[in-house]
Enzyme design. Structure first.
Site, mmCIF file in Angstrom:
data_model
loop_
_atom_site.group_PDB
_atom_site.id
_atom_site.type_symbol
_atom_site.label_atom_id
_atom_site.label_comp_id
_atom_site.label_asym_id
_atom_site.label_seq_id
_atom_site.Cartn_x
_atom_site.Cartn_y
_atom_site.Cartn_z
ATOM 1 N N SER A 35 5.242 -74.689 -24.120
ATOM 2 C CA SER A 35 5.037 -75.590 -22.871
ATOM 3 C C SER A 35 6.117 -75.165 -21.951
ATOM 4 C CB SER A 35 5.119 -77.209 -23.253
ATOM 5 O OG SER A 35 6.734 -77.148 -23.800
ATOM 6 N N CYS A 36 7.116 -74.447 -22.167
ATOM 7 C CA CYS A 36 7.944 -74.007 -21.130
ATOM 8 C C CYS A 36 8.644 -72.601 -21.408
ATOM 9 C CB CYS A 36 9.153 -75.019 -21.356
ATOM 10 S SG CYS A 36 10.701 -74.309 -20.168
ATOM 11 N N GLY A 37 8.405 -71.730 -20.342
ATOM 12 C CA GLY A 37 8.719 -70.393 -20.304
ATOM 13 C C GLY A 37 10.306 -70.120 -20.074
ATOM 14 N N THR A 46 11.084 -69.744 -27.631
ATOM 15 C CA THR A 46 10.648 -70.367 -26.306
ATOM 16 C C THR A 46 9.248 -71.158 -27.053
ATOM 17 O OG1 THR A 46 11.275 -68.554 -25.183
ATOM 18 C CG2 THR A 46 9.750 -69.688 -24.225
#
Length: 280
Positions: free
Chosen positions: A116-118, A113
């Protein structure tokens, strides 16, 4: 943060300069538990994060993924023992209590992961919509003064020490309905900052956070609203813009969602049925 030597260019001049940058390193989250007298260790995720509050980050992540639901399910949390101390600091193991076997079918996440993005590691849209245990709880009417809402962004900024130094880090802050800052966490990943905040609340028995306002230093994305819903947060105020999916999810979970928070102005994207702004 870390300082590095750079060249600063201004108009027609250039000169050496010592700058501060945000630290970004991987954190591998593992869980360990016993199943039929066999010790099982699983790698759950690797996330790019700012070192610090790693235990809170791991627990917040596992809670918002629906893997943990009660602090009593935890035996211990700590960094792994390794020959290389640097690697040990980047691996955290959550040992689960005896008799508790986690249900991992909801954690349909690929291994890596980014900061910037979960949710980009998720295997399907259906697996993203984690169901909150607090969704069906009775909720009391909530009232906040308009002046309190106006001041949230300005109150958050002075406590963002890492952002002030680097300009490259996100913050999540919890306020009460009187506008008092109760807790704040920073990270290069906006979802990590929120996981740290929720992990602290989970560990200290503060959930659900019904009577709290979550303030985000940047935009409000889908995964942040999903995590807020998991923690029972009913009011989210973002300095930046929400995404369309974030607005949809806020409506689905009846979360009041505010965006573009500035001095004496904001946009309301959804007003929760139990939430009122006095003077609005």
């Amino acid at each position: 943060m870390r300082t590095i030597e750079i060249v600063k260019v201004t108009e027609n001049e250039r000169f050496p300069y010592t700058d501060a940058v945000s630290v970004e390193e991987p954190l591998e989250i593992r869980i360990s538990y016993e199943d039929q007298a066999t010790t099982i260790t699983k790698n759950i995720s690797v996330t790019m994060r700012t070192p610090g509050d790693d235990a809170e980050l791991a627990l917040g992540f596992l809670f918002t993924e629906g893997i943990l639901s009660d602090p009593q399910q935890i035996r211990s949390v700590g960094h792994a023992r390794a020959v290389c101390s640097r690697n040990a600091e980047n691996v955290i193991i959550v040992e689960l209590a005896a008799g508790f076997v986690p249900q991992l079918m909801h954690a349909d996440r690929n291994f890596y992961t980014t900061s910037s993005c979960g949710v980009c590691g998720k295997g399907s849209i259906a697996s993203i919509r984690t169901v909150s245990a607090f969704q069906k709880l009775d909720q009391k009417p909530q009232v906040v003064r308009l002046e309190t809402i106006y001041q949230l962004a300005e109150k958050l900024q002075p406590f963002q020490s890492n952002f002030s130094a680097t300009g490259g880090i996100h913050a999540s802050g919890l306020f009460d309905f009187e506008g008092n800052l109760l807790a704040l966490r920073e990270d290069v990943g906006r979802h990590n900052a929120l996981d740290k905040l929720i992990g602290n609340a989970f560990l200290t028995g503060q959930l659900p956070l019904r009577d709290r306002i979550l303030v985000l230093s940047g935009r409000a994305s889908f995964e942040l609203i999903q995590k807020a819903a998991m923690a029972g947060i009913s009011v989210v105020a973002a300095i930046g813009a929400p995404s369309s999916l974030a607005v949809d999810l806020a409506k689905e979970f009846d979360i009041t969602l505010l965006g573009f928070m500035r001095h004496n102005r904001f946009n309301m994207y959804h007003s929760g049925s139990h939430f009122n702004i006095e003077g609005y």
